[in-house]
Enzyme design. Sequence first.
Site, PDB file in Angstrom:
ATOM      1  N   SER A 140     -63.825 -61.560   6.272  1.00  0.00           N
ATOM      2  CA  SER A 140     -63.126 -61.788   7.544  1.00  0.00           C
ATOM      3  C   SER A 140     -63.217 -63.249   7.992  1.00  0.00           C
ATOM      4  CB  SER A 140     -63.738 -60.886   8.615  1.00  0.00           C
ATOM      5  OG  SER A 140     -65.098 -61.232   8.798  1.00  0.00           O
ATOM      6  N   TYR A 194     -64.198 -57.952  11.732  1.00  0.00           N
ATOM      7  CA  TYR A 194     -63.741 -56.684  11.167  1.00  0.00           C
ATOM      8  C   TYR A 194     -64.631 -55.510  11.605  1.00  0.00           C
ATOM      9  CZ  TYR A 194     -60.553 -58.707   7.574  1.00  0.00           C
ATOM     10  OH  TYR A 194     -59.521 -59.316   6.906  1.00  0.00           O
ATOM     11  N   GLY A 195     -65.899 -55.850  11.920  1.00  0.00           N
ATOM     12  CA  GLY A 195     -66.929 -54.817  12.030  1.00  0.00           C
ATOM     13  C   GLY A 195     -66.767 -53.758  13.104  1.00  0.00           C
ATOM     14  N   CYS A 218     -67.514 -58.698   1.750  1.00  0.00           N
ATOM     15  CA  CYS A 218     -67.527 -58.207   3.125  1.00  0.00           C
ATOM     16  C   CYS A 218     -68.244 -56.860   3.124  1.00  0.00           C
ATOM     17  CB  CYS A 218     -66.082 -58.050   3.603  1.00  0.00           C
ATOM     18  SG  CYS A 218     -65.937 -57.212   5.186  1.00  0.00           S
ATOM     19  N   THR A 259     -68.506 -54.778   5.475  1.00  0.00           N
ATOM     20  CA  THR A 259     -67.743 -53.752   6.193  1.00  0.00           C
ATOM     21  C   THR A 259     -66.757 -53.044   5.251  1.00  0.00           C
ATOM     22  OG1 THR A 259     -67.963 -55.061   8.200  1.00  0.00           O
ATOM     23  CG2 THR A 259     -66.234 -53.384   8.174  1.00  0.00           C
ATOM     24  N   CYS A 265     -74.344 -57.421   6.253  1.00  0.00           N
ATOM     25  CA  CYS A 265     -73.092 -58.114   6.564  1.00  0.00           C
ATOM     26  C   CYS A 265     -73.239 -59.503   5.968  1.00  0.00           C
ATOM     27  CB  CYS A 265     -72.901 -58.197   8.071  1.00  0.00           C
ATOM     28  SG  CYS A 265     -71.617 -59.368   8.585  1.00  0.00           S
ATOM     29  N   THR A 266     -72.226 -59.946   5.240  1.00  0.00           N
ATOM     30  CA  THR A 266     -72.360 -61.211   4.511  1.00  0.00           C
ATOM     31  C   THR A 266     -72.475 -62.423   5.443  1.00  0.00           C
ATOM     32  OG1 THR A 266     -69.955 -61.271   4.294  1.00  0.00           O
ATOM     33  CG2 THR A 266     -71.210 -60.383   2.432  1.00  0.00           C
ATOM     34  N   HIS A 267     -72.117 -62.252   6.698  1.00  0.00           N
ATOM     35  CA  HIS A 267     -72.301 -63.354   7.654  1.00  0.00           C
ATOM     36  C   HIS A 267     -73.784 -63.631   7.952  1.00  0.00           C
ATOM     37  CE1 HIS A 267     -68.032 -63.025   8.770  1.00  0.00           C
ATOM     38  NE2 HIS A 267     -68.186 -64.081   9.552  1.00  0.00           N
TER      39      HIS A 267
HETATM   40  N1  DGL Z   1     -68.810 -60.422   6.824  1.00  0.00           N
HETATM   41  C1  DGL Z   1     -68.251 -59.113   6.972  1.00  0.00           C
HETATM   42  C2  DGL Z   1     -69.251 -58.072   6.652  1.00  0.00           C
HETATM   43  O1  DGL Z   1     -69.984 -58.316   5.720  1.00  0.00           O
HETATM   44  C3  DGL Z   1     -67.406 -58.887   8.197  1.00  0.00           C
HETATM   45  C4  DGL Z   1     -68.045 -59.044   9.512  1.00  0.00           C
HETATM   46  C5  DGL Z   1     -67.055 -58.882  10.624  1.00  0.00           C
HETATM   47  O2  DGL Z   1     -65.978 -59.462  10.539  1.00  0.00           O
HETATM   48  O3  DGL Z   1     -67.369 -58.134  11.574  1.00  0.00           O
HETATM   49  O4  DGL Z   1     -69.349 -57.017   7.211  1.00  0.00           O
END
Ligand code: DGL
Length: 265
Positions: free
Chosen positions: A12, A43-44, A74, A76, A184-186
């Site tokens: 995302s 996206y979450g 991602c 999610t 979550c990859t963030h």
């Molecule tokens: N980085 C994504 C994940 O791993 C999306 C996070 C998001 O957009 O909420 O879930």
Amino acid sequence: MNRNAPIGVFDSGLGGLTALRQLQKDLPLEKFIYFGDTARVPYGGRDKETLRSFAQSDIALLRSFGVKAILVACGTLSSVLLEEIRGDYDIPLVGVVKSAAAAASEKGSRVAVWGTAASIGSGAYAREVERLGKKAVSSVPCPKLVPLIESGNTAPDHPETKAAIAEYLAPVLLAQADVLILGCTHYPLLEEAIRAQADIPLINSGKESVRSLKETLAAQGLLRTDGEGSTRYFVSGDIETFVKQGSLFMGEDLCGKVEYADAGK
Ligand code: DGL
């Protein structure tokens, strides 16, 4: 499929860079197309059908570059629907859940997971951890983190970031987890801020997925054997914001290297 075709990576927003950084290190001959859907982040908190349409359009965008495989960087989308949509495509789609659960299981037996509301709601990480014979002792939705990260508030002493991390760590520590999956990859962009508050091994889901992508490509004879590696970056939202945060994380100035792409059409 041609082994010289690029590899697609998407998320995302900034999160997928946690996988891309490792990909560039481990697969230096490969060409990468990165897409951050920053116009539609986060996206979450979205429902499954919205996520399905986002995934379809993101994948279609990457396929327009002729990619040989896609890393769904991602948590999610990997949690909520990757298993359902994988069969719709004739190229490999690799997600982040299985490899993160496997890495956590090697580190401990009481596993905690942080993820977006959608990832945690799907139960995908906890199921995979239990399937590997370990205990999923705490699964925590962390909806405040992605907006904080996308707006660049990653410093350990940023008041809101610090408070959100403390809030999400509380159930993990209470459950006496011995390892925490950043599902979550963030979230690895907050690694320093998390480490400032807790001494628990952290699993970087983006980074861990790289081994699994590499194995998949090797099994199909799709790894590049010569040539020069490269990366093209695309975002659907503001280029400058992505350049600013992305450069910090990648340790490379992305100015002039990020292009616009619209996956929503
Ligand atoms: N980085 C994504 C994940 O791993 C999306 C996070 C998001 O957009 O909420 O879930």
